[in-house]
Design an enzyme around this catalytic site. Structure first.
Site, PDB file in Angstrom:
ATOM      1  N   ASN A  13       0.859  -1.186   0.000  1.00  0.00           N
ATOM      2  CA  ASN A  13       0.000   0.000   0.000  1.00  0.00           C
ATOM      3  C   ASN A  13       0.895   1.235   0.000  1.00  0.00           C
ATOM      4  O   ASN A  13       1.496   1.564   1.023  1.00  0.00           O
ATOM      5  CB  ASN A  13      -0.891  -0.023   1.253  1.00  0.00           C
ATOM      6  CG  ASN A  13      -1.705   1.241   1.408  1.00  0.00           C
ATOM      7  OD1 ASN A  13      -1.847   2.026   0.462  1.00  0.00           O
ATOM      8  ND2 ASN A  13      -2.246   1.470   2.593  1.00  0.00           N
ATOM      9  N   TRP A  14       0.985   1.894  -1.153  1.00  0.00           N
ATOM     10  CA  TRP A  14       1.918   3.029  -1.269  1.00  0.00           C
ATOM     11  C   TRP A  14       1.344   4.307  -0.677  1.00  0.00           C
ATOM     12  O   TRP A  14       2.024   5.339  -0.665  1.00  0.00           O
ATOM     13  CB  TRP A  14       2.282   3.261  -2.735  1.00  0.00           C
ATOM     14  CG  TRP A  14       2.946   2.093  -3.403  1.00  0.00           C
ATOM     15  CD1 TRP A  14       3.355   0.909  -2.806  1.00  0.00           C
ATOM     16  CD2 TRP A  14       3.289   1.963  -4.782  1.00  0.00           C
ATOM     17  NE1 TRP A  14       3.923   0.077  -3.738  1.00  0.00           N
ATOM     18  CE2 TRP A  14       3.898   0.694  -4.964  1.00  0.00           C
ATOM     19  CE3 TRP A  14       3.147   2.795  -5.891  1.00  0.00           C
ATOM     20  CZ2 TRP A  14       4.356   0.257  -6.212  1.00  0.00           C
ATOM     21  CZ3 TRP A  14       3.608   2.348  -7.133  1.00  0.00           C
ATOM     22  CH2 TRP A  14       4.212   1.091  -7.277  1.00  0.00           C
ATOM     23  N   LYS A  15       0.099   4.270  -0.252  1.00  0.00           N
ATOM     24  CA  LYS A  15      -0.562   5.459   0.308  1.00  0.00           C
ATOM     25  C   LYS A  15      -0.361   6.655  -0.645  1.00  0.00           C
ATOM     26  O   LYS A  15      -0.333   6.465  -1.852  1.00  0.00           O
ATOM     27  CB  LYS A  15      -0.036   5.755   1.706  1.00  0.00           C
ATOM     28  CG  LYS A  15      -0.051   4.504   2.598  1.00  0.00           C
ATOM     29  CD  LYS A  15       0.075   4.818   4.040  1.00  0.00           C
ATOM     30  CE  LYS A  15       0.228   3.529   4.814  1.00  0.00           C
ATOM     31  NZ  LYS A  15      -0.004   3.667   6.230  1.00  0.00           N
ATOM     32  N   HIS A 103      -9.596   1.048   5.006  1.00  0.00           N
ATOM     33  CA  HIS A 103      -8.309   1.231   5.701  1.00  0.00           C
ATOM     34  C   HIS A 103      -8.545   2.166   6.881  1.00  0.00           C
ATOM     35  O   HIS A 103      -9.364   3.101   6.783  1.00  0.00           O
ATOM     36  CB  HIS A 103      -7.293   1.824   4.723  1.00  0.00           C
ATOM     37  CG  HIS A 103      -5.898   1.797   5.259  1.00  0.00           C
ATOM     38  ND1 HIS A 103      -5.452   2.718   6.176  1.00  0.00           N
ATOM     39  CD2 HIS A 103      -4.860   0.947   5.037  1.00  0.00           C
ATOM     40  CE1 HIS A 103      -4.183   2.441   6.479  1.00  0.00           C
ATOM     41  NE2 HIS A 103      -3.804   1.372   5.800  1.00  0.00           N
ATOM     42  N   GLU A 105      -6.984   4.589   7.932  1.00  0.00           N
ATOM     43  CA  GLU A 105      -6.801   6.010   7.606  1.00  0.00           C
ATOM     44  C   GLU A 105      -8.043   6.565   6.918  1.00  0.00           C
ATOM     45  O   GLU A 105      -8.416   7.712   7.127  1.00  0.00           O
ATOM     46  CB  GLU A 105      -5.538   6.180   6.736  1.00  0.00           C
ATOM     47  CG  GLU A 105      -4.273   5.984   7.570  1.00  0.00           C
ATOM     48  CD  GLU A 105      -3.063   5.497   6.792  1.00  0.00           C
ATOM     49  OE1 GLU A 105      -3.040   5.589   5.563  1.00  0.00           O
ATOM     50  OE2 GLU A 105      -2.123   5.004   7.460  1.00  0.00           O
ATOM     51  N   GLU A 175      -5.558  -5.143  10.821  1.00  0.00           N
ATOM     52  CA  GLU A 175      -4.552  -4.107  11.007  1.00  0.00           C
ATOM     53  C   GLU A 175      -4.806  -3.359  12.318  1.00  0.00           C
ATOM     54  O   GLU A 175      -5.633  -2.427  12.348  1.00  0.00           O
ATOM     55  CB  GLU A 175      -4.605  -3.097   9.857  1.00  0.00           C
ATOM     56  CG  GLU A 175      -4.318  -3.691   8.501  1.00  0.00           C
ATOM     57  CD  GLU A 175      -3.693  -2.657   7.579  1.00  0.00           C
ATOM     58  OE1 GLU A 175      -2.544  -2.847   7.194  1.00  0.00           O
ATOM     59  OE2 GLU A 175      -4.334  -1.645   7.292  1.00  0.00           O
ATOM     60  N   GLY A 181       2.265   2.214  10.728  1.00  0.00           N
ATOM     61  CA  GLY A 181       3.209   3.318  10.531  1.00  0.00           C
ATOM     62  C   GLY A 181       3.909   3.767  11.802  1.00  0.00           C
ATOM     63  O   GLY A 181       4.531   4.826  11.836  1.00  0.00           O
ATOM     64  N   SER A 221       3.248  -2.218  10.431  1.00  0.00           N
ATOM     65  CA  SER A 221       4.710  -2.211  10.560  1.00  0.00           C
ATOM     66  C   SER A 221       5.346  -3.556  10.218  1.00  0.00           C
ATOM     67  O   SER A 221       6.275  -4.005  10.900  1.00  0.00           O
ATOM     68  CB  SER A 221       5.112  -1.743  11.967  1.00  0.00           C
ATOM     69  OG  SER A 221       4.655  -0.420  12.183  1.00  0.00           O
ATOM     70  N   GLY A 242       2.648  -1.134   4.387  1.00  0.00           N
ATOM     71  CA  GLY A 242       2.659   0.279   4.021  1.00  0.00           C
ATOM     72  C   GLY A 242       4.082   0.752   3.761  1.00  0.00           C
ATOM     73  O   GLY A 242       4.650   0.539   2.692  1.00  0.00           O
ATOM     74  N   GLY A 243       4.678   1.381   4.770  1.00  0.00           N
ATOM     75  CA  GLY A 243       5.989   2.020   4.626  1.00  0.00           C
ATOM     76  C   GLY A 243       7.034   1.148   3.948  1.00  0.00           C
ATOM     77  O   GLY A 243       7.747   1.606   3.039  1.00  0.00           O
TER      78      GLY A 243
HETATM   79  C1  PEP Z   1      -0.828   0.051   5.931  1.00  0.00           C
HETATM   80  O1  PEP Z   1      -0.627   0.991   5.175  1.00  0.00           O
HETATM   81  O2  PEP Z   1      -1.890  -0.579   5.857  1.00  0.00           O
HETATM   82  C2  PEP Z   1       0.193  -0.297   6.910  1.00  0.00           C
HETATM   83  C3  PEP Z   1       0.039  -1.373   7.622  1.00  0.00           C
HETATM   84  O3  PEP Z   1       1.259   0.558   7.008  1.00  0.00           O
HETATM   85  P1  PEP Z   1       2.671   0.230   7.730  1.00  0.00           P
HETATM   86  O4  PEP Z   1       3.162  -1.084   7.143  1.00  0.00           O
HETATM   87  O5  PEP Z   1       3.556   1.378   7.373  1.00  0.00           O
HETATM   88  O6  PEP Z   1       2.422   0.096   9.197  1.00  0.00           O
END
Ligand code: PEP
Length: 262
Positions: A13-15, A103, A105, A175, A181, A221, A242-243
């Site tokens: 997930n590049w957000k 998500h 967010e 999640e 993040g 994470s 994500g990251g």
């Molecule tokens: C996400 O974007 O769904 C996520 C889990 O981000 P991260 O891996 O950065 O925690």
């Protein structure tokens, strides 16, 4: 280890990161690192921002890459006066296969409700794509001991009134919001406990076959250093990343988790 019937799904997930030039570069670098054996073992979906999707689609199709195209969000309506929104059929037309729904967010920053998540899930399925339905608890909810009731409530709302053979095609991403993040990851045992409860709920509501086939991802994470232990859990069939998905070396090592087993 995941059941043989459930091919693991690792999703990046590049957000709101990377313009379409940067997106192409990332896919090319990743493709250099991820092998045929990796793709045979694991499905890999990439979820760029909307503006990058057409460029990534063109690259995937021209070079016959095995990455599966994903999106991060869509509206549930097919058309109308919804400035700034994108319809599921528009994504399907770009060969998008997976769409992230709900998500945390989107839920927390943009006010998406369980009802909207359920409506989007229906519309994405109708457009012949696979929803990745995100569920998870806040830190306060975890500390209050209400993780399971929150998560199971979200799962029930997303799956209500769906046929078992529809549910079996879905992906649910557990999640924990406090782990997204933040560099904090649920322990593999804690993540397994919640993912096991999700599968148990699906077994009770939609039967054994749906519960057996449904894929459950963990997100929060995820890194190359913790993926193998998470994937060794019986009810974790993949990861929503994500990251770490923005770094091709790190993401490729995540995809290759089976080579550095827990
Ligand atoms: C996400 O974007 O769904 C996520 C889990 O981000 P991260 O891996 O950065 O925690």
């Amino acid at each position: 280890m995941s059941s043989d019937a459930r091919k693991p799904l690792i999703s990046g997930n590049w957000k709101m990161h990377l313009n379409h030039f940067e997106a192409i570069q990332l896919v090319q670098k990743l493709n250099y690192l991820v092998t045929k054996e990796d793709f045979d073992a694991v499905d890999v979906s990439l979820h760029p921002p909307f503006t990058d999707i057409r460029s990534v689609q063109t690259l995937i199709e021209a070079d016959e890459l095995r990455f599966l195209l994903g999106a991060q969000h869509c509206h549930f309506e097919e058309k109308g006066a919804f400035t700034g929104e994108v319809a599921p059929s528009m994504l399907a037309k770009l060969s998008v296969k997976y769409v992230i729904v709900g998500h945390s967010e989107r839920r927390e920053i943009f006010g998406e409700t369980d009802e909207m998540v359920a409506n989007k899930t229906t519309s994405i399925l109708k457009a012949a794509m696979t929803p990745i339905v995100c569920v998870g608890e806040t830190l306060e909810e975890r500390e209050a001991g209400s993780t399971e009731s929150k998560v199971i409530g979200q799962v029930r709302s997303a799956l209500a009134k769906r046929a078992p053979d529809t549910v079996s095609k879905l992906v649910i991403a557990y999640e924990p919001i406090w782990a997204i993040g933040t560099g904090r990851t649920a322990t593999a045992a804690d993540a397994q406990a919640v993912c096991g409860a999700i599968r148990g709920e699906v077994r009770a509501s939609h039967g054994n076959e749906a519960a057996r086939a449904l894929r459950i991802q963990y997100g929060g994470s995820v890194k190359a250093g913790n993926i193998a232990e998470l994937m060794a859990q019986p009810d974790i069939d993949g990861a929503l990343v994500g990251g770490a998905s923005l770094d091709p070396d790190e993401f490729a090592r995540i995809v290759k988790y089976r080579l550095h087993a827990a």
